[in-house]
Design an enzyme around this catalytic site. Sequence first.
Site, PDB file in Angstrom:
ATOM      1  CE  LYS A   1      -5.289  -0.979  -1.142  1.00 23.15           C
ATOM      2  NZ  LYS A   1      -5.805  -0.317   0.072  1.00 23.15           N
TER       3      LYS A   1
ATOM      4  CG  ASP B   1      -1.975   0.938   1.315  1.00 22.57           C
ATOM      5  OD1 ASP B   1      -2.393   1.433   0.268  1.00 22.57           O
ATOM      6  OD2 ASP B   1      -2.395   1.267   2.440  1.00 22.57           O
TER       7      ASP B   1
HETATM    8  P1  IMP Z   1       1.924  -0.433   3.786  1.00 24.66           P
HETATM    9  O1  IMP Z   1       3.012  -0.375   4.810  1.00 24.66           O
HETATM   10  O2  IMP Z   1       1.103   0.837   3.771  1.00 24.66           O
HETATM   11  O3  IMP Z   1       2.385  -0.819   2.413  1.00 24.66           O
HETATM   12  O4  IMP Z   1       0.887  -1.455   4.325  1.00 24.66           O
HETATM   13  C1  IMP Z   1       0.892  -2.764   4.064  1.00 24.66           C
HETATM   14  C2  IMP Z   1      -0.068  -3.446   5.032  1.00 24.66           C
HETATM   15  O5  IMP Z   1      -1.257  -2.678   5.242  1.00 24.66           O
HETATM   16  C3  IMP Z   1      -0.516  -4.734   4.445  1.00 24.66           C
HETATM   17  O6  IMP Z   1       0.321  -5.790   4.809  1.00 24.66           O
HETATM   18  C4  IMP Z   1      -1.905  -4.897   5.006  1.00 24.66           C
HETATM   19  O7  IMP Z   1      -1.844  -5.553   6.249  1.00 24.66           O
HETATM   20  C5  IMP Z   1      -2.399  -3.492   5.228  1.00 24.66           C
HETATM   21  N1  IMP Z   1      -3.301  -3.035   4.149  1.00 24.66           N
HETATM   22  C6  IMP Z   1      -3.053  -2.132   3.191  1.00 24.66           C
HETATM   23  N2  IMP Z   1      -4.090  -1.970   2.356  1.00 24.66           N
HETATM   24  C7  IMP Z   1      -5.039  -2.825   2.787  1.00 24.66           C
HETATM   25  C8  IMP Z   1      -6.360  -3.157   2.318  1.00 24.66           C
HETATM   26  O8  IMP Z   1      -6.889  -2.637   1.313  1.00 24.66           O
HETATM   27  N3  IMP Z   1      -7.026  -4.100   3.036  1.00 24.66           N
HETATM   28  C9  IMP Z   1      -6.498  -4.711   4.127  1.00 24.66           C
HETATM   29  N4  IMP Z   1      -5.257  -4.446   4.585  1.00 24.66           N
HETATM   30  C10 IMP Z   1      -4.546  -3.503   3.928  1.00 24.66           C
END
Ligand code: IMP
Length: 175
Positions: free
Chosen positions: A130, A102
Site C-alpha cells: 500500500k 503498509d
Molecule cells: P507496517 O509496519 O505498517 O508496514 O505494517 C505491516 C504489518 O501490518 C503487516 O505485516 C500486517 O501484519 C499489518 N497490516 C497492514 N495493513 C494490513 C491490512 O490491510 N490487513 C491486515 N494486516 C495489515
Amino acid sequence: MTDPKLPVLISAEKIQARIRELGAQISADYPQGDLYFICILKGACFFMTDLARAMKRDVSVDFMGISTYGKGKTSSGEVRLTKDLDISIEGSNVVIVEDIVDSGVTLNYLMHVLDQRKPHSIRIAALLDKPERRLRPVHVHYSGFQIPDRFVVGYGLDYAEKYRNLDDVCVLDAE
Ligand code: IMP
Ligand code: MG
C-alpha cells in the site's frame, strides 16, 4: 475457504498466478549460492510456502516474529521482536518474505536489524503493497500487487486473528 459476505479484491487464481511469476523471477535472480527465505510471522506464512514451492531452485526457510499491530486495524507504532531466527544469516543471500507493506515501519526496522548480521545480500518480497500509506522508506524488490488504502484480510492477513485462511484477499473496510 471463501466468505460470501466479503468482497474479493484479489482472487486466489490471480494470487497463485502472480506467485508463479515471482518464483520464476527470484529463481533467475539467484542462479547459485545459498538462499534463505525469512518468513515474517504470522501473516506471510501462506505466501511464503506457496512462493517457496514456485521456486525453480533450492531455498531454505526460517521464521521471525514481529509484532506491530496488536488486535486492531491501526499500528501501535512500536515494533517488537517476538521470535528470532534459528540460523545465522552471515554471508547468506536473504529474501524477507512479508504479507503486506503498509507504513513500512516493520520492514524498515527489520532491514536494520538483519543488516547488522552481515548477510551477503538482502531483499524484500511482499505479496501486497500500500504505497500511499508509507511513513518509512522501504524498497520492495519483489512486489505481488500494489493495492489502494483499504484494510484487507485473507491469504494470511488477519483482523484480530480472523480470516487468515481465506483463499482470496478480501476487503474489510465496511466493518
Ligand atoms: P507496517 O509496519 O505498517 O508496514 O505494517 C505491516 C504489518 O501490518 C503487516 O505485516 C500486517 O501484519 C499489518 N497490516 C497492514 N495493513 C494490513 C491490512 O490491510 N490487513 C491486515 N494486516 C495489515
Ligand atoms: Mg505481518
